[in-house]
Scaffold this motif. Structure first.
Motif, PDB file in Angstrom:
ATOM      1  N   LEU A  43      14.860  -0.420  52.847  1.00 39.30           N
ATOM      2  CA  LEU A  43      14.773   0.574  52.236  1.00 39.30           C
ATOM      3  C   LEU A  43      14.445   1.052  50.651  1.00 39.30           C
ATOM      4  O   LEU A  43      14.019   2.292  49.877  1.00 39.30           O
ATOM      5  N   ALA A  44      14.510  -0.215  50.251  1.00 38.11           N
ATOM      6  CA  ALA A  44      14.384  -0.320  48.822  1.00 38.11           C
ATOM      7  C   ALA A  44      12.308  -0.367  48.569  1.00 38.11           C
ATOM      8  O   ALA A  44      11.578  -0.725  49.132  1.00 38.11           O
ATOM      9  N   ALA A  45      11.525   0.352  47.536  1.00 33.88           N
ATOM     10  CA  ALA A  45      10.495   0.787  46.891  1.00 33.88           C
ATOM     11  C   ALA A  45      10.738   0.663  45.426  1.00 33.88           C
ATOM     12  O   ALA A  45      11.096   1.085  44.711  1.00 33.88           O
ATOM     13  N   ASP A  46       9.307   0.345  44.789  1.00 34.03           N
ATOM     14  CA  ASP A  46       9.743  -0.164  43.763  1.00 34.03           C
ATOM     15  C   ASP A  46       8.624   0.930  42.572  1.00 34.03           C
ATOM     16  O   ASP A  46       7.430   1.591  42.412  1.00 34.03           O
ATOM     17  N   TRP A  47       9.317   2.666  43.045  1.00 37.74           N
ATOM     18  CA  TRP A  47       9.126   3.428  42.481  1.00 37.74           C
ATOM     19  C   TRP A  47       8.846   3.918  41.365  1.00 37.74           C
ATOM     20  O   TRP A  47       9.368   3.333  40.620  1.00 37.74           O
ATOM     21  N   PRO A  48       7.969   4.266  40.682  1.00 35.86           N
ATOM     22  CA  PRO A  48       7.259   4.193  39.191  1.00 35.86           C
ATOM     23  C   PRO A  48       8.631   4.544  38.501  1.00 35.86           C
ATOM     24  O   PRO A  48       9.375   5.612  38.719  1.00 35.86           O
ATOM     25  N   THR A  86      -2.577   9.284  43.419  1.00 42.84           N
ATOM     26  CA  THR A  86      -3.183   8.199  44.239  1.00 42.84           C
ATOM     27  C   THR A  86      -2.013   7.529  44.258  1.00 42.84           C
ATOM     28  O   THR A  86      -1.728   7.364  46.146  1.00 42.84           O
ATOM     29  N   LEU A  87      -1.756   7.029  43.584  1.00 40.81           N
ATOM     30  CA  LEU A  87      -0.366   5.510  44.070  1.00 40.81           C
ATOM     31  C   LEU A  87       0.674   6.267  44.196  1.00 40.81           C
ATOM     32  O   LEU A  87       1.411   5.420  45.055  1.00 40.81           O
ATOM     33  N   LEU A  88       1.781   7.388  43.919  1.00 38.09           N
ATOM     34  CA  LEU A  88       2.549   8.173  44.472  1.00 38.09           C
ATOM     35  C   LEU A  88       2.260   8.176  45.867  1.00 38.09           C
ATOM     36  O   LEU A  88       2.945   7.693  46.685  1.00 38.09           O
ATOM     37  N   ASP A  89       1.039   8.695  46.238  1.00 35.72           N
ATOM     38  CA  ASP A  89       0.717   9.350  47.573  1.00 35.72           C
ATOM     39  C   ASP A  89       1.203   7.945  48.367  1.00 35.72           C
ATOM     40  O   ASP A  89       1.641   7.951  49.726  1.00 35.72           O
ATOM     41  N   THR A  90       0.423   6.831  47.835  1.00 35.14           N
ATOM     42  CA  THR A  90      -0.054   5.638  48.582  1.00 35.14           C
ATOM     43  C   THR A  90       1.699   4.853  49.083  1.00 35.14           C
ATOM     44  O   THR A  90       2.210   4.703  50.110  1.00 35.14           O
ATOM     45  N   LEU A  91       2.438   5.300  47.805  1.00 32.32           N
ATOM     46  CA  LEU A  91       3.919   4.746  47.951  1.00 32.32           C
ATOM     47  C   LEU A  91       4.370   5.077  48.517  1.00 32.32           C
ATOM     48  O   LEU A  91       5.160   4.947  49.698  1.00 32.32           O
ATOM     49  N   CYS A  92       4.041   6.875  48.849  1.00 31.86           N
ATOM     50  CA  CYS A  92       4.657   7.693  49.835  1.00 31.86           C
ATOM     51  C   CYS A  92       4.551   7.317  51.194  1.00 31.86           C
ATOM     52  O   CYS A  92       5.463   7.916  52.008  1.00 31.86           O
ATOM     53  N   ARG A  93       3.434   6.943  51.736  1.00 31.17           N
ATOM     54  CA  ARG A  93       3.196   6.924  52.737  1.00 31.17           C
ATOM     55  C   ARG A  93       3.713   5.233  53.216  1.00 31.17           C
ATOM     56  O   ARG A  93       4.131   5.440  54.397  1.00 31.17           O
ATOM     57  N   TRP A  94       3.213   4.053  52.475  1.00 33.20           N
ATOM     58  CA  TRP A  94       4.017   3.447  52.662  1.00 33.20           C
ATOM     59  C   TRP A  94       5.578   3.547  53.104  1.00 33.20           C
ATOM     60  O   TRP A  94       6.186   2.752  54.153  1.00 33.20           O
ATOM     61  N   GLN A  95       5.714   3.925  52.397  1.00 30.48           N
ATOM     62  CA  GLN A  95       7.837   3.293  52.332  1.00 30.48           C
ATOM     63  C   GLN A  95       8.153   4.132  53.794  1.00 30.48           C
ATOM     64  O   GLN A  95       9.084   4.535  54.411  1.00 30.48           O
ATOM     65  N   THR A  96       7.410   5.744  53.706  1.00 35.21           N
ATOM     66  CA  THR A  96       7.601   6.917  55.212  1.00 35.21           C
ATOM     67  C   THR A  96       7.139   5.892  56.149  1.00 35.21           C
ATOM     68  O   THR A  96       8.103   5.656  57.453  1.00 35.21           O
ATOM     69  N   LEU A  97       6.398   4.846  56.570  1.00 35.99           N
ATOM     70  CA  LEU A  97       5.545   4.429  57.694  1.00 35.99           C
ATOM     71  C   LEU A  97       6.650   2.658  57.675  1.00 35.99           C
ATOM     72  O   LEU A  97       6.937   3.216  58.992  1.00 35.99           O
ATOM     73  N   ARG A  98       6.958   2.227  57.006  1.00 36.10           N
ATOM     74  CA  ARG A  98       7.792   1.344  56.472  1.00 36.10           C
ATOM     75  C   ARG A  98       9.028   1.800  56.798  1.00 36.10           C
ATOM     76  O   ARG A  98       9.522   0.739  58.335  1.00 36.10           O
ATOM     77  N   ARG A 131      14.023   5.864  36.372  1.00 40.69           N
ATOM     78  CA  ARG A 131      12.952   6.204  37.867  1.00 40.69           C
ATOM     79  C   ARG A 131      13.717   8.012  38.660  1.00 40.69           C
ATOM     80  O   ARG A 131      12.233   8.695  39.740  1.00 40.69           O
ATOM     81  N   SER A 132      14.295   8.079  38.265  1.00 43.86           N
ATOM     82  CA  SER A 132      15.141   9.536  38.644  1.00 43.86           C
ATOM     83  C   SER A 132      14.183  10.238  37.740  1.00 43.86           C
ATOM     84  O   SER A 132      13.968  11.719  38.939  1.00 43.86           O
ATOM     85  N   VAL A 133      14.404  10.380  36.928  1.00 40.40           N
ATOM     86  CA  VAL A 133      13.403  10.947  36.422  1.00 40.40           C
ATOM     87  C   VAL A 133      12.281  11.774  36.458  1.00 40.40           C
ATOM     88  O   VAL A 133      11.454  12.680  36.853  1.00 40.40           O
ATOM     89  N   VAL A 134      11.513  10.619  36.342  1.00 43.74           N
ATOM     90  CA  VAL A 134      10.085  10.460  36.910  1.00 43.74           C
ATOM     91  C   VAL A 134       9.522  10.799  38.357  1.00 43.74           C
ATOM     92  O   VAL A 134       8.828  11.748  38.187  1.00 43.74           O
ATOM     93  N   LEU A 135      10.515  10.863  39.463  1.00 44.01           N
ATOM     94  CA  LEU A 135      10.219  11.506  40.339  1.00 44.01           C
ATOM     95  C   LEU A 135      11.041  12.793  40.666  1.00 44.01           C
ATOM     96  O   LEU A 135       9.995  13.817  40.990  1.00 44.01           O
ATOM     97  N   SER A 136      11.503  13.258  39.709  1.00 41.53           N
ATOM     98  CA  SER A 136      11.663  14.582  39.623  1.00 41.53           C
ATOM     99  C   SER A 136      10.914  15.704  39.053  1.00 41.53           C
ATOM    100  O   SER A 136      10.636  16.488  39.603  1.00 41.53           O
ATOM    101  N   ALA A 137      10.537  14.554  37.806  1.00 41.50           N
ATOM    102  CA  ALA A 137       9.065  15.395  37.208  1.00 41.50           C
ATOM    103  C   ALA A 137       7.525  14.952  38.787  1.00 41.50           C
ATOM    104  O   ALA A 137       7.152  17.034  38.517  1.00 41.50           O
ATOM    105  N   TYR A 138       7.375  14.457  38.706  1.00 34.51           N
ATOM    106  CA  TYR A 138       6.180  14.925  40.008  1.00 34.51           C
ATOM    107  C   TYR A 138       6.943  15.873  41.587  1.00 34.51           C
ATOM    108  O   TYR A 138       5.555  16.494  41.228  1.00 34.51           O
ATOM    109  N   TRP A 139       7.918  16.500  41.466  1.00 37.35           N
ATOM    110  CA  TRP A 139       8.303  16.588  42.444  1.00 37.35           C
ATOM    111  C   TRP A 139       8.463  17.942  42.220  1.00 37.35           C
ATOM    112  O   TRP A 139       7.634  19.009  42.445  1.00 37.35           O
TER     113      TRP A 139
END
Length: 248
Positions: free
Chosen positions: A54-59, A70-82, A177-185
């Protein structure tokens, strides 16, 4: 025996299969393609993988350069599939595939995303995820769709869930991490579908593990297992990233 029943038994890509890790039953809501999911007990070996998967190194630093998006999209894809590949192991009731276990243990992050073997790794995870029973894929996609349907708390829910699952080393990292993910959303709407799927896949696994530890062979209160109540609407394909197409 724990089997999928009815529509959940038959995968359009192949013959009927037994999935000893769960059973399902028709929905009481009158939706013919929606089924309730009830996990079987999970082995100690599989359960021990959960925190790692369940762990991923989110920015932890915010940047809107194309390379970072592009990196964020890769991490989302990778974590979902994983996470979905791990769900495949839970549904199969076995942790006997050493190659899959090795793939699951590789943590998505900025450094690991630069590994030249990542494209092949993602292809393997995608094949495993696409082989999931349809009702499991459907449940994950629907949960993600719930956040994409104008939920005003979606950014907070995604940021809190993914940050908590990422096992931050200290409070500062967790907050960043929480602030960054919220900002990307908020600032990168095109990334919302990927973030929602990563969150919903993690959530579904967490619910699976909790439920399987709490009930054996059905909820004595006659509950609905781990699928949403009532079912969330399925999101439109346009609201999801292109890499999610095999999951629809």
């Amino acid at each position: 025996m724990w089997l999928t029943e009815g529509a959940g038994d038959r995968d359009p890509r192949g013959p009927e299969r037994a999935w000893p890790g769960f059973h399902s039953k028709p929905s009481p809501y009158g939706e013919p393609d929606y089924r309730l999911v009830f996990p079987a007990p999970v082995s100690a070996q599989l359960r021990a993988l959960a925190d790692e998967v369940l762990a991923a190194d989110w920015p932890v630093r915010l940047a809107f350069r194309s390379s970072r998006i592009t990196l964020l999209d890769t991490l989302c894809r990778w974590q979902t599939l994983r996470t979905l590949a791990y769900l495949h192991a839970l549904a199969s009731g076995t942790a006997q595939d050493p190659a899959l276990l090795d793939d699951l243990r590789m943590v998505p992050g900025r450094d690991t995303a630069a590994d030249p073997g990542v494209p092949e790794l993602l292809a393997r995870l995608e094949r495993t995820a696409a082989d999931l029973p349809a009702e499991l894929r459907d449940a994950v996609v629907r949960d993600g769709g719930r956040l994409l349907a104008g939920n005003r708390f979606a950014a907070s829910v995604v940021a809190a869930g993914l940050t908590s699952d990422s096992r931050p080393s200290d409070m500062d990292e967790a907050v960043s991490r929480s602030v960054v993910l919220s900002a990307y959303w908020y600032e990168s709407p095109a990334q919302r579908g990927g973030l929602a799927l990563a969150w919903s896949a993690n959530l579904f696994v967490r619910c699976w593990l909790w439920w399987s530890a709490s009930f054996t062979y059905g909820d004595p209160a006659g509950g609905i297992g781990i699928t949403s109540d009532p079912p969330s609407p399925r999101p439109a394909a346009r609201d999801l990233p292109g890499w999610a197409a095999p999951l629809l």
